[in-house]
Design an enzyme around this catalytic site. Sequence first.
Site, short mmCIF file in Angstrom:
data_model
loop_
_atom_site.label_atom_id
_atom_site.label_comp_id
_atom_site.label_asym_id
_atom_site.label_seq_id
_atom_site.Cartn_x
_atom_site.Cartn_y
_atom_site.Cartn_z
N LEU A 44 12.12 2.33 76.23
CA LEU A 44 11.97 1.74 74.91
C LEU A 44 10.62 2.17 74.35
O LEU A 44 9.77 2.70 75.07
CB LEU A 44 12.07 0.22 74.98
CG LEU A 44 13.39 -0.33 75.54
CD1 LEU A 44 13.32 -1.85 75.68
CD2 LEU A 44 14.57 0.08 74.66
N SER A 45 10.40 1.93 73.06
CA SER A 45 9.12 2.36 72.48
C SER A 45 7.95 1.70 73.20
O SER A 45 6.89 2.32 73.36
CB SER A 45 9.07 2.08 70.98
OG SER A 45 9.25 0.71 70.71
N GLU A 46 8.12 0.44 73.64
CA GLU A 46 7.08 -0.21 74.44
C GLU A 46 7.69 -1.18 75.44
O GLU A 46 8.75 -1.77 75.19
CB GLU A 46 6.08 -0.97 73.56
CG GLU A 46 5.00 -0.10 72.95
CD GLU A 46 5.01 -0.14 71.44
OE1 GLU A 46 4.12 0.50 70.86
OE2 GLU A 46 5.91 -0.75 70.86
N THR A 47 7.00 -1.31 76.56
CA THR A 47 7.29 -2.32 77.57
C THR A 47 5.99 -3.08 77.81
O THR A 47 4.92 -2.47 77.95
CB THR A 47 7.76 -1.68 78.88
OG1 THR A 47 8.99 -1.00 78.66
CG2 THR A 47 7.95 -2.73 79.97
N HIS A 76 4.49 -5.08 68.00
CA HIS A 76 5.77 -5.68 68.39
C HIS A 76 5.73 -6.21 69.82
O HIS A 76 6.34 -7.25 70.11
CB HIS A 76 6.94 -4.75 68.06
CG HIS A 76 7.61 -4.02 69.16
ND1 HIS A 76 7.13 -2.85 69.69
CD2 HIS A 76 8.78 -4.29 69.82
CE1 HIS A 76 7.97 -2.42 70.62
NE2 HIS A 76 8.98 -3.27 70.73
#
Length: 305
Positions: A44-47, A76
Site C-alpha cells: 500500500l502507499s503507506e504502512t 493518512h
Amino acid sequence: MARRYAIYDVFTANRLEGNPLAVVFDGDGLSDAAMQAIAGEFNLSETVFLQPPQKTGHAAKLRIFTPAYELPFAGHPTVGAAVALAEDGRSFDDKDYDLVQMLEENVGPVRCAVRGRAGEATFAEFDVPRKSVRLDAKFDRQAIADAFSLKATQIGFENHVPSFWSAGVPFVTIPVHDVSAAAAVEFDAAQWEQITPIAEGRLAAAYLYCRGGVNHAARFHTRMFSPAMGIAEDPATGSALAAFSGAIHSFDRLIDGHHPFLVEQGVEMGRPSLLHLHIDVSGGEISTARIGGQAVKIAAGELYL
C-alpha cells in the site's frame, strides 16, 4: 509471534474509497528491515507501525513506511493510526466520544483530535507538525508539461505557477488549468525523475492541483505521483496537503483569520477522497494548519512473524 493488524480506508466515510492504510498494532521489536519488508508485503502507499511511546501520556510512537522507504511524517497514516487507536477495544454501541492523542512521529510530536459518533465514520484531525516552507527551485513549464502529457498552456492558472514546498516531505506543487486538464494527465515517471529537484535526501514528488472539483463543495482538485516512494499515484496525501498549505497562502494571499478548504483527491483512480484543511493566518503568516478526515476499517488479521 502473531502481530495484529487492520486495514483502514482513510479520508473517506465509504469502504473501498479513499486511501488504504495498513496499521500494525504490535510494531514493537521489529527491525527497520522487517518493517520495510512488511510494508512491501502489504504494498500500500503507506504502512504504519504502532510502538510504545517514549514519553508518558502519549498514545503511541508511529513508524511510517512506503513500499520504498520510511517517512518522517505522513497525513493518512496519522489520521488512520489515530482512528485505529481510538477504536481499538471499543464496541460499535459505545457512546459518542471526543479525545485528544499525542502521537510521536519522526518529524516530532503530533497532536491529533478524534471524534467518534454513532452511525458515522470516525473523524480525526491533526495539527501540522511543521509549517510549510518554500524551497529554492526553478522549473521549465514545457518540461513539466511533457512529464504529464499536457500542453504548456495547461500548466498554471491565475498567478499560480509550479513551486517547491515542504512541511516535512518535499513536493513540487503544479497548478493545472482545470479539472479536465488534471483528468487528461498521463504521467511519465522517467521524465519526471529527470526534472524533479532533490530535497531532504530524496527526489520530490509531484502534486498537481486546480480549483474546484467533481465534488461541488471541493475548493481544490488534486493528484499526487511519487515514483521514488514506490507510489505510481496516491489516492490521498496529507503530507502533500501540508506542503500545499504554503502554496495556497503564498499565491492566494490569505488575509488574517481562519480559512477552511475541502480538497478532493483520488477521483481519477476510482478512490475519491476528501481532505479537510484549515489554515489560520496571523500577521500575514500561517500561524497554524490542521488536516483531517474520516477513516473506516475494512479488514483485520494477524501477521505471523
